[in-house]
Design a protein around this motif. Sequence first.
Motif, PDB file in Angstrom:
ATOM      1  N   ILE A 271       0.863  -1.190   0.000  1.00  0.00           N
ATOM      2  CA  ILE A 271       0.000   0.000   0.000  1.00  0.00           C
ATOM      3  C   ILE A 271       0.896   1.236   0.000  1.00  0.00           C
ATOM      4  O   ILE A 271       1.903   1.282   0.720  1.00  0.00           O
ATOM      5  CB  ILE A 271      -0.925   0.053   1.235  1.00  0.00           C
ATOM      6  CG1 ILE A 271      -1.803  -1.197   1.323  1.00  0.00           C
ATOM      7  CG2 ILE A 271      -1.805   1.300   1.191  1.00  0.00           C
ATOM      8  CD1 ILE A 271      -2.672  -1.226   2.570  1.00  0.00           C
ATOM      9  N   LYS A 272       0.548   2.203  -0.801  1.00  0.00           N
ATOM     10  CA  LYS A 272       1.245   3.483  -0.818  1.00  0.00           C
ATOM     11  C   LYS A 272       0.191   4.577  -0.759  1.00  0.00           C
ATOM     12  O   LYS A 272      -0.816   4.517  -1.473  1.00  0.00           O
ATOM     13  CB  LYS A 272       2.080   3.638  -2.082  1.00  0.00           C
ATOM     14  CG  LYS A 272       2.772   4.995  -2.207  1.00  0.00           C
ATOM     15  CD  LYS A 272       3.544   5.093  -3.515  1.00  0.00           C
ATOM     16  CE  LYS A 272       4.200   6.451  -3.667  1.00  0.00           C
ATOM     17  NZ  LYS A 272       4.932   6.562  -4.956  1.00  0.00           N
ATOM     18  N   GLY A 273       0.404   5.559   0.099  1.00  0.00           N
ATOM     19  CA  GLY A 273      -0.560   6.647   0.215  1.00  0.00           C
ATOM     20  C   GLY A 273       0.119   7.983   0.301  1.00  0.00           C
ATOM     21  O   GLY A 273       1.328   8.083   0.537  1.00  0.00           O
ATOM     22  N   GLY A 274      -0.665   9.038   0.112  1.00  0.00           N
ATOM     23  CA  GLY A 274      -0.137  10.383   0.231  1.00  0.00           C
ATOM     24  C   GLY A 274      -1.250  11.380   0.493  1.00  0.00           C
ATOM     25  O   GLY A 274      -2.405  11.171   0.104  1.00  0.00           O
ATOM     26  N   LEU A 275      -0.911  12.470   1.186  1.00  0.00           N
ATOM     27  CA  LEU A 275      -1.816  13.586   1.389  1.00  0.00           C
ATOM     28  C   LEU A 275      -1.384  14.696   0.441  1.00  0.00           C
ATOM     29  O   LEU A 275      -0.247  15.172   0.505  1.00  0.00           O
ATOM     30  CB  LEU A 275      -1.787  14.062   2.841  1.00  0.00           C
ATOM     31  CG  LEU A 275      -2.129  13.000   3.895  1.00  0.00           C
ATOM     32  CD1 LEU A 275      -2.165  13.626   5.283  1.00  0.00           C
ATOM     33  CD2 LEU A 275      -3.446  12.309   3.584  1.00  0.00           C
ATOM     34  N   TYR A 276      -2.311  15.098  -0.438  1.00  0.00           N
ATOM     35  CA  TYR A 276      -1.995  16.007  -1.536  1.00  0.00           C
ATOM     36  C   TYR A 276      -2.703  17.342  -1.347  1.00  0.00           C
ATOM     37  O   TYR A 276      -3.868  17.403  -0.945  1.00  0.00           O
ATOM     38  CB  TYR A 276      -2.452  15.405  -2.866  1.00  0.00           C
ATOM     39  CG  TYR A 276      -1.623  14.232  -3.339  1.00  0.00           C
ATOM     40  CD1 TYR A 276      -0.642  14.389  -4.317  1.00  0.00           C
ATOM     41  CD2 TYR A 276      -1.832  12.963  -2.820  1.00  0.00           C
ATOM     42  CE1 TYR A 276       0.108  13.316  -4.759  1.00  0.00           C
ATOM     43  CE2 TYR A 276      -1.081  11.875  -3.253  1.00  0.00           C
ATOM     44  CZ  TYR A 276      -0.113  12.060  -4.226  1.00  0.00           C
ATOM     45  OH  TYR A 276       0.630  10.990  -4.661  1.00  0.00           O
ATOM     46  N   VAL A 277      -1.974  18.405  -1.696  1.00  0.00           N
ATOM     47  CA  VAL A 277      -2.534  19.753  -1.632  1.00  0.00           C
ATOM     48  C   VAL A 277      -2.242  20.455  -2.950  1.00  0.00           C
ATOM     49  O   VAL A 277      -1.201  20.211  -3.579  1.00  0.00           O
ATOM     50  CB  VAL A 277      -1.944  20.533  -0.432  1.00  0.00           C
ATOM     51  CG1 VAL A 277      -0.436  20.686  -0.546  1.00  0.00           C
ATOM     52  CG2 VAL A 277      -2.610  21.885  -0.275  1.00  0.00           C
TER      53      VAL A 277
END
Length: 465
Positions: A271-277
């Motif tokens: 699993i790979k995740g990120g918080l994007y802005v």
Amino acid sequence: MTAVSSVQVLNPSGELLWKGEEADLAEFLVDQPAGNSALARLAGTASGACTRNEVTELADQLGFISRRGTPKGFLTVLPPGSLIDESLKSFNRAHLARLNANLVDFPLVFATDDGEMGQLVSAYEEQGRMFRFDDRDRSLRLSYAADPNLFAWMRHTRADPQRLPYTMVSPQPIFRRFQSGELSLDRARQYHVSDVHTLCSTMQATDVFRETVARAAEAMEFWFGSDYCQIVDTVMGTEFDQQHAYQALARAVSGLTIVRHLARRPRYYAIKGGLYVDAGFGNVMLFNFQLDDTNSDRFDVRLDDGGPIAVIHSTVASGVPKLLPITLGRGLADVGPRAVPPELARHQVVLVPVREHHHAAAERLAAVLRTSGLRVAVDAHLNKSLGHRLAALRTAWQPLFGVIGDREMAGEPVILDGPAAIDRPTLDEYLIRDLERLQRCAPTAESDWSDPPMRPWHRSRGGTS
């Protein structure tokens, strides 16, 4: 690129809003309520835009960084930029404390002279992303992350399961050979990062991953409220491919969560995740996470009983490489204010005396504010009009300023104005509301963060400037 089999979108309660093909995602996002710039950027409906080059130029013009005299792709970080980095170090202390992170410093060089390490770095090697040494030390590389030295150090070890999860943070400069066309403020060939690694059993992995995301979401909301989104890539068919795990990740954040299901592993993670802005020139991942169930087996890192270990890779917020370009880009694209956040600004408040006889009162007030830890300046350009001075402060991306005139000298409250003062609070109201935020980001390093005294100079043909 790894093909995406399907995509689902979850709301902050973990409820399924949509499921379908990746090609149809933008159409779904177009119909979502306005107000989330990251989703608008994904949907192609963002109202403003800028380029990475414009952001880099602005950072140079405002004196945060300089490209003067540096090899291509490298940056000199000047005192106002160093202030941002130091402020983020202070800000991140609470984040790292919540993770119970332990400091581990690794070398900036690692060796690629064995098969396991070669497999770990193969993608970077094939793409020419690493800086190599000459023939005499041809197996050595400058570190592109803490990962290579982490796994070299942990190779052939056993962990006490009673002490897991165990978190390490490794702050260091890293080196990546971005190609010429990729270079920008957020893609420099050397920058500082704090890599975080949490060791846990595979049984603990999904809970630890969710907790890591939740702590990052708290930090994200400090800077951007709910104006961000989470994107999760998950490999289908692994033991971690569980709908309840994605629902838990969605509940850990304030924005929508987009889950992309991959048919095969792109690299070592399940699993790979990120918080994007939204940064104006595109969405930027301020925080990233990876659930790595591969490298512990590759490097023979196991529990005392021989059971498997998972490694959760993550980061904390960084200043000049991430938060600065995001801030400048959002301002240029009119997504956010054209101001450095007060928490990161060299002068959090500038007091502007209207005339000469107001100057002493401004200085007295500034002295009082400094006792609270605020970085305050008094504008001394009294030979210029008030309008000219206020315009100059806006051009310099100064977040807050307050005018000191006859009424303020008579005891009326100082009203704060500027790009970061949308509601124009009084100075007292602002301090009651935001002093704790400013103090959380206060750097421990002693400095006035002033600009260097040099300026560009060119010798004329006659030998004088």
